[in-house]
Design a protein around this motif. Sequence first.
Motif, PDB file in Angstrom:
ATOM      1  N   ARG A   1       5.250   9.985  -6.461  1.00 27.84           N
ATOM      2  CA  ARG A   1       6.298  10.809  -5.864  1.00 27.84           C
ATOM      3  C   ARG A   1       7.664  10.142  -6.024  1.00 27.84           C
ATOM      4  O   ARG A   1       8.674  10.818  -6.240  1.00 27.84           O
ATOM      5  CB  ARG A   1       5.990  11.041  -4.392  1.00 27.84           C
ATOM      6  CG  ARG A   1       6.945  11.999  -3.707  1.00 27.84           C
ATOM      7  CD  ARG A   1       6.576  12.195  -2.246  1.00 27.84           C
ATOM      8  NE  ARG A   1       5.214  12.675  -2.079  1.00 27.84           N
ATOM      9  CZ  ARG A   1       4.661  12.915  -0.896  1.00 27.84           C
ATOM     10  NH1 ARG A   1       5.375  12.728   0.224  1.00 27.84           N
ATOM     11  NH2 ARG A   1       3.428  13.350  -0.814  1.00 27.84           N
ATOM     12  N   MET A   2       7.704   8.824  -5.916  1.00 29.21           N
ATOM     13  CA  MET A   2       8.971   8.123  -6.082  1.00 29.21           C
ATOM     14  C   MET A   2       9.502   8.257  -7.501  1.00 29.21           C
ATOM     15  O   MET A   2      10.717   8.353  -7.721  1.00 29.21           O
ATOM     16  CB  MET A   2       8.812   6.647  -5.716  1.00 29.21           C
ATOM     17  CG  MET A   2       8.594   6.380  -4.235  1.00 29.21           C
ATOM     18  SD  MET A   2       8.325   4.622  -3.891  1.00 29.21           S
ATOM     19  CE  MET A   2       9.897   3.946  -4.404  1.00 29.21           C
ATOM     20  N   PHE A   3       8.593   8.282  -8.486  1.00 32.77           N
ATOM     21  CA  PHE A   3       9.043   8.399  -9.876  1.00 32.77           C
ATOM     22  C   PHE A   3       9.704   9.747 -10.138  1.00 32.77           C
ATOM     23  O   PHE A   3      10.608   9.853 -10.974  1.00 32.77           O
ATOM     24  CB  PHE A   3       7.863   8.195 -10.824  1.00 32.77           C
ATOM     25  CG  PHE A   3       7.375   6.777 -10.878  1.00 32.77           C
ATOM     26  CD1 PHE A   3       8.217   5.736 -10.526  1.00 32.77           C
ATOM     27  CD2 PHE A   3       6.085   6.476 -11.266  1.00 32.77           C
ATOM     28  CE1 PHE A   3       7.785   4.424 -10.565  1.00 32.77           C
ATOM     29  CE2 PHE A   3       5.635   5.164 -11.325  1.00 32.77           C
ATOM     30  CZ  PHE A   3       6.486   4.143 -10.958  1.00 32.77           C
ATOM     31  N   THR A   4       9.269  10.807  -9.450  1.00 31.12           N
ATOM     32  CA  THR A   4       9.898  12.112  -9.641  1.00 31.12           C
ATOM     33  C   THR A   4      11.321  12.156  -9.083  1.00 31.12           C
ATOM     34  O   THR A   4      12.103  13.021  -9.470  1.00 31.12           O
ATOM     35  CB  THR A   4       9.061  13.211  -8.978  1.00 31.12           C
ATOM     36  OG1 THR A   4       8.999  12.972  -7.560  1.00 31.12           O
ATOM     37  CG2 THR A   4       7.653  13.230  -9.551  1.00 31.12           C
ATOM     38  N   ARG A   5      11.648  11.241  -8.167  1.00 26.76           N
ATOM     39  CA  ARG A   5      12.988  11.213  -7.568  1.00 26.76           C
ATOM     40  C   ARG A   5      13.786  10.002  -8.041  1.00 26.76           C
ATOM     41  O   ARG A   5      14.856   9.736  -7.507  1.00 26.76           O
ATOM     42  CB  ARG A   5      12.877  11.159  -6.050  1.00 26.76           C
ATOM     43  CG  ARG A   5      12.115  12.321  -5.448  1.00 26.76           C
ATOM     44  CD  ARG A   5      11.858  12.089  -3.970  1.00 26.76           C
ATOM     45  NE  ARG A   5      11.095  13.184  -3.381  1.00 26.76           N
ATOM     46  CZ  ARG A   5      10.524  13.126  -2.179  1.00 26.76           C
ATOM     47  NH1 ARG A   5      10.642  12.035  -1.457  1.00 26.76           N
ATOM     48  NH2 ARG A   5       9.858  14.153  -1.720  1.00 26.76           N
TER      49      ARG A   5
ATOM     50  N   ARG B   1       0.829  -1.206   0.000  1.00 24.89           N
ATOM     51  CA  ARG B   1       0.000   0.000   0.000  1.00 24.89           C
ATOM     52  C   ARG B   1       0.866   1.260   0.000  1.00 24.89           C
ATOM     53  O   ARG B   1       0.540   2.251  -0.661  1.00 24.89           O
ATOM     54  CB  ARG B   1      -0.920  -0.003   1.220  1.00 24.89           C
ATOM     55  CG  ARG B   1      -1.936  -1.134   1.222  1.00 24.89           C
ATOM     56  CD  ARG B   1      -2.891  -1.045   2.400  1.00 24.89           C
ATOM     57  NE  ARG B   1      -3.678  -2.254   2.532  1.00 24.89           N
ATOM     58  CZ  ARG B   1      -4.776  -2.518   1.826  1.00 24.89           C
ATOM     59  NH1 ARG B   1      -5.201  -1.629   0.946  1.00 24.89           N
ATOM     60  NH2 ARG B   1      -5.437  -3.629   1.996  1.00 24.89           N
ATOM     61  N   LEU B   2       1.973   1.237   0.722  1.00 20.29           N
ATOM     62  CA  LEU B   2       2.874   2.393   0.701  1.00 20.29           C
ATOM     63  C   LEU B   2       3.432   2.628  -0.696  1.00 20.29           C
ATOM     64  O   LEU B   2       3.555   3.769  -1.148  1.00 20.29           O
ATOM     65  CB  LEU B   2       4.010   2.175   1.695  1.00 20.29           C
ATOM     66  CG  LEU B   2       3.712   2.495   3.166  1.00 20.29           C
ATOM     67  CD1 LEU B   2       4.910   2.151   4.021  1.00 20.29           C
ATOM     68  CD2 LEU B   2       3.351   3.960   3.349  1.00 20.29           C
ATOM     69  N   LEU B   3       3.791   1.562  -1.389  1.00 17.34           N
ATOM     70  CA  LEU B   3       4.312   1.720  -2.743  1.00 17.34           C
ATOM     71  C   LEU B   3       3.277   2.345  -3.663  1.00 17.34           C
ATOM     72  O   LEU B   3       3.588   3.276  -4.428  1.00 17.34           O
ATOM     73  CB  LEU B   3       4.750   0.356  -3.287  1.00 17.34           C
ATOM     74  CG  LEU B   3       5.147   0.330  -4.769  1.00 17.34           C
ATOM     75  CD1 LEU B   3       6.354   1.213  -5.022  1.00 17.34           C
ATOM     76  CD2 LEU B   3       5.412  -1.090  -5.231  1.00 17.34           C
ATOM     77  N   VAL B   4       2.039   1.871  -3.603  1.00 16.14           N
ATOM     78  CA  VAL B   4       1.008   2.397  -4.499  1.00 16.14           C
ATOM     79  C   VAL B   4       0.705   3.852  -4.161  1.00 16.14           C
ATOM     80  O   VAL B   4       0.518   4.693  -5.053  1.00 16.14           O
ATOM     81  CB  VAL B   4      -0.256   1.529  -4.408  1.00 16.14           C
ATOM     82  CG1 VAL B   4      -1.366   2.105  -5.269  1.00 16.14           C
ATOM     83  CG2 VAL B   4       0.058   0.099  -4.849  1.00 16.14           C
ATOM     84  N   ARG B   5       0.668   4.202  -2.875  1.00 14.25           N
ATOM     85  CA  ARG B   5       0.341   5.565  -2.476  1.00 14.25           C
ATOM     86  C   ARG B   5       1.412   6.551  -2.909  1.00 14.25           C
ATOM     87  O   ARG B   5       1.107   7.686  -3.306  1.00 14.25           O
ATOM     88  CB  ARG B   5       0.158   5.631  -0.964  1.00 14.25           C
ATOM     89  CG  ARG B   5      -1.113   4.974  -0.446  1.00 14.25           C
ATOM     90  CD  ARG B   5      -1.168   5.047   1.075  1.00 14.25           C
ATOM     91  NE  ARG B   5      -1.147   6.432   1.532  1.00 14.25           N
ATOM     92  CZ  ARG B   5      -1.008   6.773   2.806  1.00 14.25           C
ATOM     93  NH1 ARG B   5      -0.856   5.833   3.726  1.00 14.25           N
ATOM     94  NH2 ARG B   5      -1.006   8.050   3.150  1.00 14.25           N
ATOM     95  N   TYR B   6       2.670   6.169  -2.831  1.00 17.80           N
ATOM     96  CA  TYR B   6       3.760   7.108  -3.087  1.00 17.80           C
ATOM     97  C   TYR B   6       4.515   6.790  -4.382  1.00 17.80           C
ATOM     98  O   TYR B   6       5.624   7.286  -4.565  1.00 17.80           O
ATOM     99  CB  TYR B   6       4.732   7.087  -1.907  1.00 17.80           C
ATOM    100  CG  TYR B   6       4.139   7.660  -0.646  1.00 17.80           C
ATOM    101  CD1 TYR B   6       4.128   9.028  -0.415  1.00 17.80           C
ATOM    102  CD2 TYR B   6       3.573   6.832   0.315  1.00 17.80           C
ATOM    103  CE1 TYR B   6       3.586   9.555   0.752  1.00 17.80           C
ATOM    104  CE2 TYR B   6       3.032   7.347   1.484  1.00 17.80           C
ATOM    105  CZ  TYR B   6       3.033   8.711   1.688  1.00 17.80           C
ATOM    106  OH  TYR B   6       2.494   9.238   2.838  1.00 17.80           O
TER     107      TYR B   6
END
Length: 960
Positions: A626-630, A618-623
């Motif tokens: 945002r992770m892709f921008t970094r 769930r943390l991966l799907v939620r963020y």
Amino acid sequence: MDANGTRLHLVLGFDDWARSIVAPADPRVCFDGQHDTLGLRPRPFIFPTRAHATPLLPADRRGAGVDRYGNRFWIGSDRRSVWASRAAETRAFSWWPPTPGPRREPDGAFTRCESPAFDDLQLSGLAITPGHHLVVGVLDLPVGDSVGGGLLVFDLTGGGPPLPLGWPAGLGVRPFDLAATPDGGVVVLDVAHPSVPGPARLWHVDRHLRVVPPTAMQPADAYAPHFRPVDTDAGGGDATAAVDRCDLHRADAACAVALDVTWATAVEALPDGSVLVLDRVGPRDRLEVSRWRCGHRTAFEIRGNDPTDPATTLACTDQRASVQQALGGAVGHDLVAVAATDTGALARLFIVDDRGDQAFEFVLDETGADLVSSYHPLRLFSGKALISDGSTVSYDLADRWYPIPTLPVRRYATEAVIVLAPGDGTHRGFDAGAPGTVWHRLVFDAAIPPGTTVSVDTRAADDLVVLQRQRWLTEPDPYLRGGGSEIPYHEYRPGACVGQGSWELLLQHAVGRYLQVRLTLRGDGRRTPRLWAARLHYPRFSYLEHYLPDIYRGDRESAWFLDRYLANAEGLYTALEGRITAIRRLVDPKTIDTEFLPWLAAWVGAVVEPDWEPERQRLLVRYAARMFTRRGTPRGLIEAIRLATDPCPTEAIFDPDPRVDRFDVRVVEAFRTRSVPGTALGDPTDLAGPRYTAPEARWRLTEGGSALQRRWRAFLADRYDTGGGDLSTAVAAAWGAPVAAVGTPPAFPVLTPVIAAAARDWGQFVRAELAVTYADVGANDLAGYRAFLAQRYRRIEDYRTAWAVTATAAPGSFGAVGFPAQLPADGAPLQDWMLFVSSVLPVRRAAHQAMVLVPIRFEDSDEARRQRLGRVQRVVDVERPAHTLVTVAPYWAAFRVGSARVGFETIVGEGSRYVDLVLGADRLAHAAIPGGANWRVEDRVVVGRNRIERSAHPAGTGGQ
């Protein structure tokens, strides 16, 4: 509220159940805090008494103990010897006194104690102190001209014969049981006769083997850690110790604690310094335990249940039951305390009765004890003693010792009745807020296994006073919903147990503003229904009133039947409408079912690892966005690694300003691992014109190029002895190169020599003589050199001015600049060249390279380390930019020659990794071998060395 606007009353959790149950609550029902469910109260399993079973007697008690290494010691059946067995073996052997004849060691594991003067004593009670002394009670120790009770003290660390300590014969001391105390001493239970009831006393002997009177007893946390001398007559000793404590041979009756118990049979010391005494048959003809602190009996009770307090009645978080009910009429035999596993508990206590078929476990706190309904069977318990190594309790079968097992045997009450009616005072009930309310349905989230039932009765009225006079009406039995929970998209944990789910019933007789519900829980004694939550829906959404003409409501009885009949269809369609209304939860990462998380992750191009737990997914799907921008940045790499490897990942991983732990994942970029300080390169303005330079051990830029040339020639002269000949010729011969290539005199090569011998000498020179880094330079680095000059000077004219290039040799552009033909002598040319080879070139070569340092605990196994590093490597392979090279290493790889940054990865002195070595579990590089245990115990009495008593004893029986 559901899709039709029907409201509900929810009962969930201990507080709700406690407020809703009308007092006095049935004591046969309780709330299980471990599962957050209401059910029948568990009862301890009592093993039925065996036919023709011989009860255990006090004479069977002999005393036993276990040392810090797991070796077991006990008094032999003749009560005149001490036997032992190793930690890893079951074979027993006589440890003391030594057997006559040739001395034979048991495979070198122990050293038997020799003491020919004490080979015919009657022993009773044994304890092993934290200081590694073995203390044995003696009933007939010679004291002066008479015989009295005493102790034999063995030094398990130093070995040697035992030290005898005796009470005055006139006191009539008869030690029966001993227990080690937290202060390093022992507490002695002194009984007149172990086989009959009678007076009993407690004696406290401290770690200096001196008697502590009741007036000087202190809690365990009050003992002074400093050394107290035991020879008070030597002068300069501790006056307090001299007054408060005395030798055994000078003790009197005032030094003992008189116990007001009927038949004391066992003693045990607790971590807080208090003492428990087991009363074999108490004043009420049942087993009792009393607690003593500082010479006085303290408040200690076996708590039962107060039927007038619903909160107390429901509280059975650990499935505890009344000990009076379980052990009524039992005769105590022995007890032992071990470390507590519950937060806030003082210790765990195990008691065995005279039947010897099972041990009963209690949880102790400051006010009393509660019986834990766990079954601990004992197979043919011999009755010597229960022993503990601090966490595990063992019992004896003949001369073998076995850990006490714990079996999941459950027994429950068979029936309980409770009334649910929230509110305060006498008149209470569920309130619908409007008179004449038709209550709709009652739903339980519960597990009702086969053999158990839950029956429901209701009564309703528009007035609370009238409600108390209403008779109870029986409602239909609840049934397990075939479509699952009525809550949209809610699913129960699969495979939990048979009968788990939403149990529903349509209320038939509940009409009125106020409602009370009576539940009857029944079980077969082995199983219990478990109610997690109850939902009471109101008012009924009537299809008859909303969708059918008035003619169908003309006859009251027919309308009542038709309304209940259509309620079945209403339940089906309301569930479907609820799923449509709550469709939004299917696209919310916090509420979507786990099986659909990969589908939702595909919306943003994320891939969910199949072995991740739901919270991590769930943390991966939620963020993910945002992770892709970094992605590809050091921070993005750290976030991806922590998400994949943290034991309990949270949203803090993605905080805008994350907290950096000292022992967390770290990305070390290669170009940051080596740096040249500015003082080593100097200032170009300082290199122009005459100046004072002091020669140093290593060449620095401020000395100028001529100083480096002189050092180079001196280096070659030391290496190649010319014998008075020409240096250039000798070097050229050694290198196999023409003299022109070497130079006359030999010149320092600006570029790395291509001849192997010359490259070897050049490399050794720059490493030994230069204070700055000098990278290998070749023809392939020319483009980088030109780019460096272009970035440094921007315009070719500025470059010509700084280098003072003549007009005939001036390059037209930076692309025409070449390597210096020889090492510049001084000024900007020398500054630029050394800056290039010492800083710019190494950084360029280290660009796009990094190392990920992974924290690994030293107690982890090799397999766990490999799995963690492999998991991080897989994340790095996916997240790193394609043009970069990223390696993965454990945390201690940060301190490596050639890559460590002094002040960042280095630690001076002994760090947290420096721990005592455990054989078979640790590595020598991570731990240290500690000193001997004898010298690590503070203020320890060594038998045979320390002077304990100075009284006059007969020859062979005196104190040391």
